[in-house]
Design a protein around this motif. Structure first.
Motif, mmCIF file in Angstrom:
data_model
loop_
_atom_site.group_PDB
_atom_site.id
_atom_site.type_symbol
_atom_site.label_atom_id
_atom_site.label_comp_id
_atom_site.label_asym_id
_atom_site.label_seq_id
_atom_site.Cartn_x
_atom_site.Cartn_y
_atom_site.Cartn_z
ATOM 1 N N UNK A 60 8.159 13.038 11.806
ATOM 2 C CA UNK A 60 8.099 13.686 12.966
ATOM 3 C C UNK A 60 6.866 13.971 13.512
ATOM 4 N N UNK A 61 5.918 13.892 12.930
ATOM 5 C CA UNK A 61 4.551 14.220 13.519
ATOM 6 C C UNK A 61 3.855 12.781 13.897
ATOM 7 N N UNK A 62 3.170 12.906 15.293
ATOM 8 C CA UNK A 62 2.138 11.795 15.562
ATOM 9 C C UNK A 62 1.084 12.009 15.020
ATOM 10 N N UNK A 63 0.631 10.922 14.188
ATOM 11 C CA UNK A 63 -0.653 11.193 13.583
ATOM 12 C C UNK A 63 -1.555 9.559 13.688
ATOM 13 N N UNK A 64 -2.727 9.858 13.387
ATOM 14 C CA UNK A 64 -3.584 8.594 13.295
ATOM 15 C C UNK A 64 -4.147 8.832 11.856
ATOM 16 N N UNK A 65 -3.931 7.672 11.062
ATOM 17 C CA UNK A 65 -4.298 7.338 9.979
ATOM 18 C C UNK A 65 -4.974 6.145 9.461
ATOM 19 N N UNK A 66 -5.528 6.176 8.198
ATOM 20 C CA UNK A 66 -6.040 4.658 7.989
ATOM 21 C C UNK A 66 -5.554 4.593 6.792
ATOM 22 N N UNK A 67 -5.026 3.407 6.721
ATOM 23 C CA UNK A 67 -3.906 2.542 5.470
ATOM 24 C C UNK A 67 -4.845 1.612 4.760
ATOM 25 N N UNK A 68 -5.015 1.775 3.349
ATOM 26 C CA UNK A 68 -5.632 0.915 2.529
ATOM 27 C C UNK A 68 -4.924 -0.432 2.625
ATOM 28 N N UNK A 69 -5.696 -1.634 2.774
ATOM 29 C CA UNK A 69 -5.078 -3.149 2.711
ATOM 30 C C UNK A 69 -5.011 -3.665 1.301
ATOM 31 N N UNK A 70 -4.267 -2.823 0.427
ATOM 32 C CA UNK A 70 -3.995 -3.354 -0.951
ATOM 33 C C UNK A 70 -2.635 -2.905 -1.523
ATOM 34 N N UNK A 71 -2.183 -4.209 -1.880
ATOM 35 C CA UNK A 71 -0.703 -3.945 -2.292
ATOM 36 C C UNK A 71 -0.516 -3.094 -3.634
ATOM 37 N N UNK A 72 0.356 -2.196 -3.551
ATOM 38 C CA UNK A 72 0.488 -1.393 -4.946
ATOM 39 C C UNK A 72 1.269 -1.959 -6.097
ATOM 40 N N UNK A 73 1.679 -3.181 -5.676
ATOM 41 C CA UNK A 73 2.183 -4.045 -6.853
ATOM 42 C C UNK A 73 1.192 -4.549 -7.872
ATOM 43 N N UNK A 74 0.500 -5.685 -7.323
ATOM 44 C CA UNK A 74 -0.672 -6.281 -7.919
ATOM 45 C C UNK A 74 -2.080 -6.424 -7.414
ATOM 46 N N UNK A 75 -2.242 -5.740 -6.315
ATOM 47 C CA UNK A 75 -3.489 -5.553 -5.344
ATOM 48 C C UNK A 75 -3.560 -6.854 -4.341
ATOM 49 N N UNK A 76 -2.733 -7.633 -3.976
ATOM 50 C CA UNK A 76 -2.808 -8.468 -2.950
ATOM 51 C C UNK A 76 -2.860 -7.852 -1.747
ATOM 52 N N UNK A 77 -3.435 -8.636 -0.483
ATOM 53 C CA UNK A 77 -3.263 -8.019 0.669
ATOM 54 C C UNK A 77 -2.355 -8.105 1.769
ATOM 55 N N UNK A 78 -1.449 -7.332 1.849
ATOM 56 C CA UNK A 78 -0.408 -7.783 2.904
ATOM 57 C C UNK A 78 -0.780 -8.019 4.428
ATOM 58 N N UNK A 79 0.111 -8.361 4.913
ATOM 59 C CA UNK A 79 -0.091 -8.852 6.553
ATOM 60 C C UNK A 79 0.905 -7.850 7.370
ATOM 61 N N UNK A 80 0.172 -7.471 8.334
ATOM 62 C CA UNK A 80 1.032 -6.971 9.450
ATOM 63 C C UNK A 80 1.761 -7.806 10.306
ATOM 64 N N UNK A 81 3.161 -7.607 10.475
ATOM 65 C CA UNK A 81 4.040 -8.547 10.908
ATOM 66 C C UNK A 81 4.625 -7.789 12.179
ATOM 67 N N UNK A 82 3.748 -7.928 13.457
ATOM 68 C CA UNK A 82 4.177 -7.120 14.696
ATOM 69 C C UNK A 82 5.533 -7.368 15.023
#
Ligand code: FES
Length: 348
Positions: A260-282
């Motif tokens: 419920x709060x609008x924020x600007x945050x920085x997400x780490x591009x590392x999958x929490x499963x085994x470390x791969x880099x996920x892709x953003x699907x707009x």
């Protein structure tokens, strides 16, 4: 003995005939004949046997022939060898045997017999005179010619004249040029091989030196600075996921709603499963991991796939110049309640 030697032929003949008449007694009756070395005791037997038919048939007896031969021998020896006057017994016996055989043949009268005797004596004398005495001692023997030593085969070979060596034919100019070219090529080839060898050796030494120097300088990971500015907050509209910092910094800058709060945050591009880099699907408004299919919402919370927990956040703040600054040295985990930390977001 001197008297015996001086007996004439007539006296010897008379003594022999007297001996013939007395048979075996003849040598004993004539002491001179018995003592003489010319008529030894064994020989008178055949002489007496031969003398008997001679007296009967006019043939000369063996004793006559022997006596005549001995007389002639004595005379001849006196002529040829005056020094050796005494006749040798063996020489006196041997010549007497041959005339005995000759005298055994029938034939001649007294005169003829004397002629025969003379002939025999003369023949014997001539033969003895003509006979060449052989060497009686080593000193008298003629010296043999000393054979000259033959020269050695080597000397003969060395003495042989050596034929002159044929002159070498003059080398034509083209052949000479070819020879020089060949030598030049060989020199160049040899030099090339040496140069190649030294070059290879130099290269090897250089590489070894480089490897040794590299050993003294360990690997240093050149990472981007952990703290970097991404721009002003106006550059991040609401509901927008900025992906331009993924390649360089591995960070999504998101202007979204969280609880419920609008924020600007920085997400780490590392999958929490085994470390791969996920892709953003707009289109789907989600992060999708290509490795095992984990899916995350825009705020980073996992909702599908094997990922066990939400994505992590980096620290973000507004710098002095008003830009947003991301600090990767600090991370915040949602499951730990760290996303409630104001350092993990910037309020819009
Ligand atoms: Fe992302 Fe497995 S690493 S789902």
């Amino acid at each position: 003995m001197a008297d015996k030697k001086k007996m004439s032929v007539a006296e010897i003949l008379a003594a022999a005939r007297a001996a013939d008449g007395k048979g075996e007694q003849a040598p004993a009756a004539s002491p001179s004949a018995a003592d003489s070395e010319v008529a030894p005791p064994p020989t008178p037997k055949p002489a007496a046997k031969a003398a008997a038919p001679a007296a009967a048939g006019g043939r000369p007896s063996v004793a006559d022939i022997l006596a005549a031969a001995r007389a002639n021998k004595g005379a001849a020896a006196a002529e040829v060898e005056p020094k050796s006057a005494a006749p040798k017994p063996a020489a006196a016996v041997k010549p007497a045997a041959a005339p005995a055989k000759v005298a055994a043949k029938p034939g001649p009268s007294e005169a003829g017999r004397k002629g025969v005797e003379r002939d025999t004596a003369s023949i014997l004398a001539a033969a003895r005179a003509a006979a060449k005495p052989g060497p009686v001692s080593k000193a008298e023997a003629p010296s043999r010619p000393v054979a000259k030593p033959k020269p050695a085969a080597e000397k003969v070979v060395a003495a042989r004249p050596v034929p002159p060596r044929p002159a070498r034919p003059a080398q034509p100019a083209k052949a000479k040029a070819d020879d020089e070219d060949r030598r030049g090529f060989l020199q160049i080839a040899t030099g090339s091989f040496l140069a190649m060898g030294f070059t290879a050796l130099s290269i090897t030494g250089g590489l070894f030196s480089l490897g040794l120097a590299r050993f003294f300088f360990p690997n240093v990971l050149a990472e981007p600075p952990s703290r970097f500015k991404v721009g002003f907050r106006e550059g991040f509209p609401s509901g927008k996921v900025e992906t331009k910092f993924v390649a360089q910094y591995g960070v999504w800058v998101v202007n979204g709603d969280f609880q419920g709060e609008q924020q600007i945050y920085a997400l780490k591009t590392v999958c929490t499963h085994l470390g791969c880099t996920p892709s953003w699907l707009e289109a789907e408004q989600k992060f999708k991991c290509p490795c095992h299919g984990s899916g995350f919402y825009k705020d980073g919370v996992n909702f599908e796939g094997p990922a066990p927990r939400p994505l992590e956040r980096y620290a973000i703040r507004i710098a002095d110049d008003g830009q947003l600054e991301v600090d990767k040295s600090r991370t915040f985990q949602e499951e730990l309640g760290q996303w409630a930390d104001p350092a993990s977001y910037v309020t819009v």
